[in-house]
Design a protein around this motif. Structure first.
Motif, short mmCIF file in Angstrom:
data_model
loop_
_atom_site.label_atom_id
_atom_site.label_comp_id
_atom_site.label_asym_id
_atom_site.label_seq_id
_atom_site.Cartn_x
_atom_site.Cartn_y
_atom_site.Cartn_z
N MET A 32 0.83 -1.20 0.00
CA MET A 32 0.00 0.00 0.00
C MET A 32 0.87 1.25 0.00
N MET A 68 1.04 4.11 -3.01
CA MET A 68 0.47 5.43 -2.75
C MET A 68 1.51 6.55 -2.66
N TYR A 103 -11.65 6.93 10.13
CA TYR A 103 -11.40 5.54 9.75
C TYR A 103 -12.20 4.55 10.60
N GLU A 137 -7.50 -1.20 7.67
CA GLU A 137 -7.09 -0.95 6.28
C GLU A 137 -7.45 0.46 5.84
N LYS A 138 -8.63 0.94 6.24
CA LYS A 138 -8.99 2.33 5.96
C LYS A 138 -7.97 3.28 6.59
N VAL A 154 -4.70 3.52 4.67
CA VAL A 154 -4.88 4.35 3.47
C VAL A 154 -4.79 5.83 3.84
N ASP A 208 -2.07 8.56 2.66
CA ASP A 208 -2.61 9.69 1.91
C ASP A 208 -2.22 11.00 2.59
#
Length: 313
Positions: free
Chosen positions: A19, A23, A102, A291-292, A295, A299
């Motif tokens: 991930m 990203m 999240y 997982e959220k 991210v 980000d």
């Protein structure tokens, strides 16, 4: 530039690094520590050369912040930042971003898991059926028609309120900022505490909310009421709550957070109090939420690198 992921983030190592690589810029050096340590010296050693640190709930005290000389940005994999030395970050010009949002669904889910477990005597029922017993003395209550109090109407508080509405509850709320939300009636704290059958806490921990629910506040609640705390432990006076439960001044409590992170000492007053469901700060911890969160962590880093920081505290 160097990113140090200073502790595990609850996602499989291989997936987490995949991930991050997907990203973030290819030229960003990424170092990942998949073990959790809490001592200041090791944290400084891990973060000494980092420009960016991704951290969950490790204690990033002033000594750690000051010891990480290159640090410019903290991406905190948590909603609250009470474990971060924000004054030291400000003094050192370190930008802090959090991961608001999240765990909204995850926390609200646990709130209602606790309420239903308390209302329907699920733990005593489980125990008695294994002892060849019956429902005698274990008749419960319905959520429909109950007055449901939400203290703190951020994202999690609002989701909790929406679910309470779906169960047929009358929702009362108390918050510093009132919002025009169908199905929610804002009232003062005293009215909420004295009127509600269920009170669910969703406030951050700060100087205004530390000890928000103490002996006086608990005395205003109905003896038949239950209290749910999935916010921060020090928002509630644990000794006062245990006393109210043990003396029949409150019917039950669901507690996910304590004054310290787990493990919690066996002699903690709430672990020996009557009709308490206790969980080890797990409200946020679902596979989907973690997982959220990862991210959002990456980000946040990506947006900061591009000069458009987000979720800034």
């Amino acid at each position: 530039m160097k990113l140090v992921i200073i502790e595990p983030l609850g996602v499989n190592d291989e997936k987490l690094l995949s991930m991050a690589k997907d990203m973030l810029p290819a030229d960003l050096e990424i170092v990942y520590y998949n073990t959790r340590v809490t001592d200041t010296e090791t944290l400084i050693e891990r973060g000494r050369d980092a420009d960016i640190i991704a951290v969950s709930n490790l204690p990033m005290n002033a000594d750690v912040i000051n010891g990480c000389k290159n640090l410019k940005m903290l991406s905190v994999a948590f909603t609250g930042v009470d474990h971060i030395a924000m004054d030291a970050c400000k003094a050192n010009g370190v930008l802090v971003s959090n991961c608001a949002g999240y765990s909204t669904a995850a926390v609200a889910d646990l709130v209602f898991g606790m309420i239903i477990a308390l209302y329907r005597n699920m733990i005593p029922c489980n125990d008695v059926v294994r002892k060849e017993g019956t429902k005698d003395g274990l008749v419960g209550f319905e959520l429909e028609g109950k007055k449901f109090g939400v203290i703190g109407t951020g994202a999690i508080g609002l989701r909790t309120a929406a679910i309470a509405n779906a169960f047929g509850c009358q929702v009362l709320a108390y918050s510093r900022t009132k919002k025009d939300i169908p199905g929610i009636t804002y009232v003062d704290m005293d009215t909420l505490l004295s009127s509600c059958d269920i009170v669910s806490l969703h406030t951050p921990l700060n100087s205004d909310t530390r000890g928000l629910i103490g002996k006086e506040e608990l005395a205003k609640m109905k003896p038949s009421a239950i209290l749910i705390n999935t916010s921060r432990g020090p928002v509630v006076d644990s000794a006062a709550l245990a006393d109210a439960l043990n003396n029949g001044r409150l019917a039950g409590a669901g507690i996910d957070v304590f004054e310290t992170e787990p493990p919690i000492a066996k002699d903690h007053p709430l672990l020996t109090a009557k009709n308490v469901i206790a969980t080890p700060h797990v409200a946020f911890a679902t596979k989907e939420a973690l997982e959220k969160r990862a991210v959002i962590v990456f980000d946040n880093v990506d947006k900061w690198l591009k000069g458009t920081p987000q979720n800034v505290m």
